[in-house]
Motif scaffolding. Structure first.
Motif, PDB file in Angstrom:
ATOM      1  N   ALA A  82       5.905  -0.958  -4.536  1.00 47.18           N
ATOM      2  CA  ALA A  82       5.435   0.077  -3.612  1.00 47.18           C
ATOM      3  C   ALA A  82       6.570   0.742  -2.858  1.00 47.18           C
ATOM      4  O   ALA A  82       6.541   1.969  -2.649  1.00 47.18           O
ATOM      5  N   ARG A 135      -2.130   5.537  -0.155  1.00 45.03           N
ATOM      6  CA  ARG A 135      -2.513   4.648  -1.260  1.00 45.03           C
ATOM      7  C   ARG A 135      -1.370   3.703  -1.624  1.00 45.03           C
ATOM      8  O   ARG A 135      -1.585   2.499  -1.825  1.00 45.03           O
ATOM      9  N   GLU A 138      -0.867   1.117   1.189  1.00 48.79           N
ATOM     10  CA  GLU A 138      -1.883   0.061   1.154  1.00 48.79           C
ATOM     11  C   GLU A 138      -1.647  -0.896  -0.009  1.00 48.79           C
ATOM     12  O   GLU A 138      -1.887  -2.102   0.106  1.00 48.79           O
ATOM     13  N   GLU A 139      -1.163  -0.366  -1.116  1.00 46.47           N
ATOM     14  CA  GLU A 139      -0.795  -1.219  -2.247  1.00 46.47           C
ATOM     15  C   GLU A 139       0.333  -2.158  -1.835  1.00 46.47           C
ATOM     16  O   GLU A 139       0.338  -3.341  -2.203  1.00 46.47           O
ATOM     17  N   SER A 143       0.197  -6.262  -1.788  1.00 47.75           N
ATOM     18  CA  SER A 143       1.114  -7.066  -2.606  1.00 47.75           C
ATOM     19  C   SER A 143       2.149  -7.812  -1.770  1.00 47.75           C
ATOM     20  O   SER A 143       3.032  -8.471  -2.326  1.00 47.75           O
TER      21      SER A 143
END
Length: 202
Positions: A82, A135, A138-139, A143
């Motif tokens: 990310a 997005r 948040e990923e 993780s």
């Protein structure tokens, strides 16, 4: 249909002519009458496709931003960590806008005008950029790549830190500063921002 073309192809042709007129005359002096004349149709016919000059120019802005939006979606959907994706996306936004500022100044001015006037093209573009970046953030939280789990705080950090480098109005203030110098400063700001997201210390 006009000139034996489909409605979609007529719309695309009108947008391309309008884009060329903005480059040549500026958006304030671009007219529906002028676009219609080059397209070989009456201005009334242009209004079949676009209800106003504003709507036509809005599509000029929107179509010019779609390649960037596609790159951001592709990056967001990639398999990289990310923090790598977020860095790449923010740099892509900066480079795209700076390139327009340097190489396509009349179209860049139209983009700025759309942002200032909160036109639909600008609102939708801003929303798409924010959605893709959120997005990826948040990923990163999911993780455990990002320790800063307060979404509102994190999004404020990202966009506040990057504002000077990814907002067209702010970028225009740095027009006389070399693109390399601005990009170098942005890399420093990004490194600090990503470190804050990864450590949770902001």
């Amino acid at each position: 249909m006009a000139n034996g073309l489909t409605a979609e192809s007529n719309e695309a042709r009108l947008v391309e002519i309008a884009r060329a007129h903005v480059r040549k005359f500026g958006h304030a002096r671009t007219t529906v009458v002028g676009v219609a004349a080059e397209a070989g149709m009456t201005h009334a016919n242009v209004y079949r496709y676009f209800p106003s000059k504003t709507a036509l120019l809005d599509e000029v802005v929107a179509s010019g931003l779609r390649p960037l939006e596609a790159r951001l979606r592709e990056a967001a959907e990639g398999a990289d960590p990310a923090y790598d994706k977020l860095e790449r996306m923010l740099i892509a936004v900066h480079r795209d806008y700076r390139s327009k500022l340097d190489d396509d100044p009349e179209l860049f001015d139209l983009l700025v005008d759309s942002l200032i006037r909160n036109r639909p093209s600008a609102r939708k573009h801003r929303s798409r950029v924010q959605t893709d970046i959120q997005r990826v953030y948040e990923e990163g939280v999911a993780s455990s790549a990002f320790a800063l789990a307060d979404r509102r705080r994190a999004m404020s950090l990202i966009f506040d830190a990057a504002h000077r480098f990814i907002h067209p109005v702010a970028l225009r203030l740095d027009k006389d500063t070399s693109a390399h110098a601005v990009a170098t400063r942005f890399e420093t700001v990004l490194a600090i921002t990503l470190r804050a997201l990864r450590t949770g210390r902001a």
